[in-house]
Design a protein around this motif. Sequence first.
Motif, PDB file in Angstrom:
ATOM      1  N   TYR A  29      -1.738  38.303 -24.743  1.00 59.28           N
ATOM      2  CA  TYR A  29      -0.830  37.190 -24.979  1.00 59.28           C
ATOM      3  C   TYR A  29      -1.536  35.887 -24.629  1.00 59.28           C
ATOM      4  CZ  TYR A  29       0.566  36.093 -20.092  1.00 59.28           C
ATOM      5  OH  TYR A  29       0.610  35.692 -18.788  1.00 59.28           O
ATOM      6  N   LYS A  30      -0.904  34.762 -24.981  1.00 57.86           N
ATOM      7  CA  LYS A  30      -1.477  33.427 -24.778  1.00 57.86           C
ATOM      8  C   LYS A  30      -2.847  33.288 -25.434  1.00 57.86           C
ATOM      9  CE  LYS A  30       1.154  31.995 -20.746  1.00 57.86           C
ATOM     10  NZ  LYS A  30       1.145  31.328 -19.434  1.00 57.86           N
ATOM     11  N   ASP A  95      -4.462  30.486 -23.242  1.00 60.85           N
ATOM     12  CA  ASP A  95      -3.539  29.343 -23.332  1.00 60.85           C
ATOM     13  C   ASP A  95      -4.197  28.145 -23.998  1.00 60.85           C
ATOM     14  OD1 ASP A  95      -0.875  29.041 -22.989  1.00 60.85           O
ATOM     15  OD2 ASP A  95      -0.932  28.465 -20.877  1.00 60.85           O
ATOM     16  N   GLY A 146      -1.842  25.385 -22.230  1.00 61.77           N
ATOM     17  CA  GLY A 146      -0.412  25.345 -22.515  1.00 61.77           C
ATOM     18  C   GLY A 146       0.016  24.074 -23.219  1.00 61.77           C
ATOM     19  N   ASP A 197       3.517  25.110 -22.459  1.00 57.94           N
ATOM     20  CA  ASP A 197       3.986  26.254 -23.262  1.00 57.94           C
ATOM     21  C   ASP A 197       5.166  25.885 -24.148  1.00 57.94           C
ATOM     22  OD1 ASP A 197       2.004  27.819 -22.287  1.00 57.94           O
ATOM     23  OD2 ASP A 197       3.254  29.070 -21.007  1.00 57.94           O
ATOM     24  N   GLY A 248       6.659  29.557 -24.060  1.00 55.36           N
ATOM     25  CA  GLY A 248       5.781  30.615 -24.553  1.00 55.36           C
ATOM     26  C   GLY A 248       6.130  31.075 -25.949  1.00 55.36           C
ATOM     27  N   SER A 250       6.363  30.362 -30.254  1.00 56.04           N
ATOM     28  CA  SER A 250       5.375  29.884 -31.223  1.00 56.04           C
ATOM     29  C   SER A 250       6.101  29.471 -32.492  1.00 56.04           C
ATOM     30  CB  SER A 250       4.350  30.977 -31.530  1.00 56.04           C
ATOM     31  OG  SER A 250       3.355  30.499 -32.411  1.00 56.04           O
ATOM     32  N   GLY A 263       9.226  33.663 -27.143  1.00 57.15           N
ATOM     33  CA  GLY A 263       9.480  32.856 -25.971  1.00 57.15           C
ATOM     34  C   GLY A 263      10.423  33.553 -25.008  1.00 57.15           C
ATOM     35  N   ASN A 266      10.894  33.973 -18.311  1.00 51.03           N
ATOM     36  CA  ASN A 266      10.307  34.811 -17.258  1.00 51.03           C
ATOM     37  C   ASN A 266      11.242  35.922 -16.804  1.00 51.03           C
ATOM     38  OD1 ASN A 266       7.800  33.619 -17.143  1.00 51.03           O
ATOM     39  ND2 ASN A 266       8.306  32.242 -15.457  1.00 51.03           N
ATOM     40  N   GLU A 298       6.862  36.463 -24.726  1.00 48.24           N
ATOM     41  CA  GLU A 298       6.236  35.187 -24.414  1.00 48.24           C
ATOM     42  C   GLU A 298       4.747  35.269 -24.736  1.00 48.24           C
ATOM     43  OE1 GLU A 298       7.234  33.531 -20.563  1.00 48.24           O
ATOM     44  OE2 GLU A 298       8.971  34.851 -20.423  1.00 48.24           O
ATOM     45  N   GLY A 299       4.202  34.147 -25.197  1.00 49.07           N
ATOM     46  CA  GLY A 299       2.770  34.086 -25.468  1.00 49.07           C
ATOM     47  C   GLY A 299       2.342  34.762 -26.750  1.00 49.07           C
TER      48      GLY A 299
END
Length: 505
Positions: A29-30, A95, A146, A197, A248, A250, A263, A266, A298-299
Amino acid sequence: MNAANWFSQLAYDRWVPIPVSGARPSARYKHAAAVADDDGKLYIAGGSRTGRYLPDVQVFDFRGLVWSSLKFKSKVDGGKGEENGAPEVFPATSDHSMVKWGNKLLLLGGHSKANSDSMIVRFIDLETHACGVIETSGEAPVSRGGHSVTLVGSRLIIFGGEDRNRKLLNNVYALDLETMTWDVAVTKQTPPAPRFDHTAAINGDRYLLIFGGCSHSIFFNDLHVLDLQTMEWSQPEVQGDLVTPRAGHSGVTIDENWYIAGGGDNKNGCPETLVLNMSKLAWSALASVKERDPLASEGLSVCSVLINGERHLVAFGGYNGKYNNEVFVMRLKPRDALRPKIFQSPAAAAAAASVSAAYALAKSEKLDFSKLNLNSNGTGKNSTEQDLAFEIDALKAEKKVLELSLAEVRAENYRVTEKIDEVNGTHAELSKELHSVQGQLVAERSRCFKLEAQIAELQKMMESLQSIENEVQLLRRQKSALDQEIERSAAQRQGSGGVWRWIAG
């Protein structure tokens, strides 16, 4: 597999995993992603997995539905190519951002073990596979990850991010790709609160849109617009569905539509795929997946690709409790249908809006009054008017916060009402089921009473049988005694008759 035939059979507005041939790249990810329509390939660069940065570039061919790894040629000694892994040319990075410019992929910023005070711009030549660092001039932004990078004509617009010391940023820089010169943008009005992010898009080559992102404790769902001609920030009112705060995610633009997927906060991933009509500034939900789906991560990365003359969305990677490496595609249709609404917690929206408002007030308090222009008489503006203007701006910011909170409360009330209706419906069904069970229970109780009566009768019969059996035993004993008495009497008579016959004889 015939890829053309496979894609032509896809349903509209649905995410579908692509059947990949051969090995897949490691889950991550990221990372950074870009599509080159001229060669029909998706490029994935770097990323992170289990706290480790990745140094590879992976390529997915939509024609053969197969992955391959890009072999670098570092550009050294005046442009001579040399085959190697070149980690010093393309270090393990996470990131960061990547855009396609001409026949090159440009990679900007990100977090890596390589130390640098300012943002580094790297390139990958798609024809020669040469990889290297581009020398830039001007006032370069500090190193960060980010952030967002948006291509506007021949310029890249960089906004926000988080530097190496975890300081949050909200400044704007521009990189002229013709001269490779950096400029810091001087903006007006209140910018978005510092964040990372987030996502960014451009509309009409003039308006830069910033959506979502997070600070170290707050997740945002706000939309900000920067007019690149006047360099003024604004926070316009949006229409349509209310969207949940996220970071996070896109996004990618196609014509007037801005598509956003993934996204989270958390804790939970965002399962809906959103579309923003940038002309009307109206949100709608395009599709939705399950909470633990790779697309609710996320990411992840989202790009657009041209397949059989039609635009498709393509998504890869992300983290939602586990790292993903699947490729998903969505065939798009015109946006003409109403979508179900997405509700959010009013507390989360109010917190995000409060951060923006607080930042706006702090920004206004730091204005340098000594730099205000004088009028033709050489005197400054009336301080009372200035104070009143700032007070009005503060009240406007507070009004926006209250309006957003009110809208969220109304949405929450509507959601709760729907929940109550659903619970009432469930209660009615359960009541019917309870009445049915109670009827069955009454019938079973009646049956039990009948069985208990029959058992009582049987017990009485058994007691009668026991009494009869006792009487039979008594009669048997009496009969046995009578038989014995008869035998003794017979024996006595027989003995007495014999003596008299002897005497008579």
